[in-house]
Design an enzyme around this catalytic site. Sequence first.
Site, PDB file in Angstrom:
ATOM      1  N   SER B   8      30.330  10.885 -22.174  1.00 42.93           N
ATOM      2  CA  SER B   8      30.168  12.170 -22.703  1.00 42.93           C
ATOM      3  C   SER B   8      30.931  12.291 -23.566  1.00 42.93           C
ATOM      4  O   SER B   8      32.421  11.838 -23.530  1.00 42.93           O
ATOM      5  CB  SER B   8      29.854  13.196 -21.878  1.00 42.93           C
ATOM      6  N   HIS B   9      30.842  12.980 -24.864  1.00 39.86           N
ATOM      7  CA  HIS B   9      32.155  13.449 -25.585  1.00 39.86           C
ATOM      8  C   HIS B   9      33.087  14.391 -24.842  1.00 39.86           C
ATOM      9  O   HIS B   9      34.162  14.515 -25.367  1.00 39.86           O
ATOM     10  CB  HIS B   9      31.430  14.271 -26.851  1.00 39.86           C
ATOM     11  N   SER B  10      32.735  14.976 -23.889  1.00 43.42           N
ATOM     12  CA  SER B  10      33.548  15.940 -23.280  1.00 43.42           C
ATOM     13  C   SER B  10      33.785  15.175 -21.696  1.00 43.42           C
ATOM     14  O   SER B  10      33.071  14.876 -20.932  1.00 43.42           O
ATOM     15  CB  SER B  10      32.813  17.305 -22.829  1.00 43.42           C
TER      16      SER B  10
END
Lengths: 234, 126
Positions: B8-10
Amino acid sequence: MSADGEAAVAAVERVAERLERERDYLTELDSAIGDADHGGNMARGWASAAEAVRELDDPDPATVAKATGRTLMSEVGGASGPLYGGSLVFASVELDDGLTPESAVAFAETYLEKVRDRGDASVGDQTMVDALVPLVHTFKKSIEVDGLPPVVALAKAVDAAERGAAFTVPIRARKGRASYLGWRSVGHKDPGATSTLFVAESLLETARDRLDATVAPDLDATSPTVPEEGATEG
Amino acid sequence: MIGLVVVSHSERAADGIAEVAAEMGGETHIEPVGGDGRGGIGTVPDDIEAALAAVDDGEGVVVLVDLGSAVMNAEVAIEMADTEAVVADAPVLEGAVNAAVAATSPTATLDTVRERAEAAREIDKL
């Protein structure tokens, strides 16, 4: 260090300097249709790449391209990291046997194919592909069909890329974050196409410098110039 | 056993998704990867490559991804890695849960786990 290796390192340094100068402009473009990080990402990524290639022992064009790509993959965020970096690493094998007009064309074509596959983008999607396709096609045609010297071919290719980048302004984004904006993306220049143009312009400047320094500048020369001794090897 | 990597980007999203999937996946080895490596939002192929190696026990790895460049960076990592791995075209959380369950089957293969992950596209919520 071979002359070609030296030129490759100089090219990466030149790109890094240019993108540092363009940092705010690219960010401005990206803030209109993206997440406003393209300028900073590219400047940081290429600065790290310049550092990485300066540290290479006896670099050649292939290892410089590979090291640049690896660094960009790690340091450039967003889609530009894998697009620029991954494609450079992938295309670098085309330079394994050295830099020639033929290997330069193969390198450019492989790079383009990788970008196109990875991003699943075509001309007209408002992406870096809009600059890259005319750049690579013009370079290839100028060398293979028109038989122009590589530096002249690259100059023509840069002209074509400039028109390609301009072409992203009136069209609607269909890929990347800008595509979420739909019609609101119309009227904006694509940051990736623009940075691609800056990279190509920096390569051209490096190639011209090198030509001036090594062989007779027969593009517009009126008097014959004798190449410096040893300067054309590599 | 087929391993799973959640990208995930986070970083916190990746951790959370892996946590939810692990609830259902028992022994399934799930590795979360997220963030740009500098505390921000993004994905880095080197980190994904390391995660692939961490969960691979020789049978292969299914990679779940969120958006945009996560897909590209997962593909780059797979190209660089020695691991046999595939990206599932699936919603990241539902796909991870489905894949985690599928991986617990004694007959699980790379294809069956990926197919189960991709079947999550059909899940109706209402």
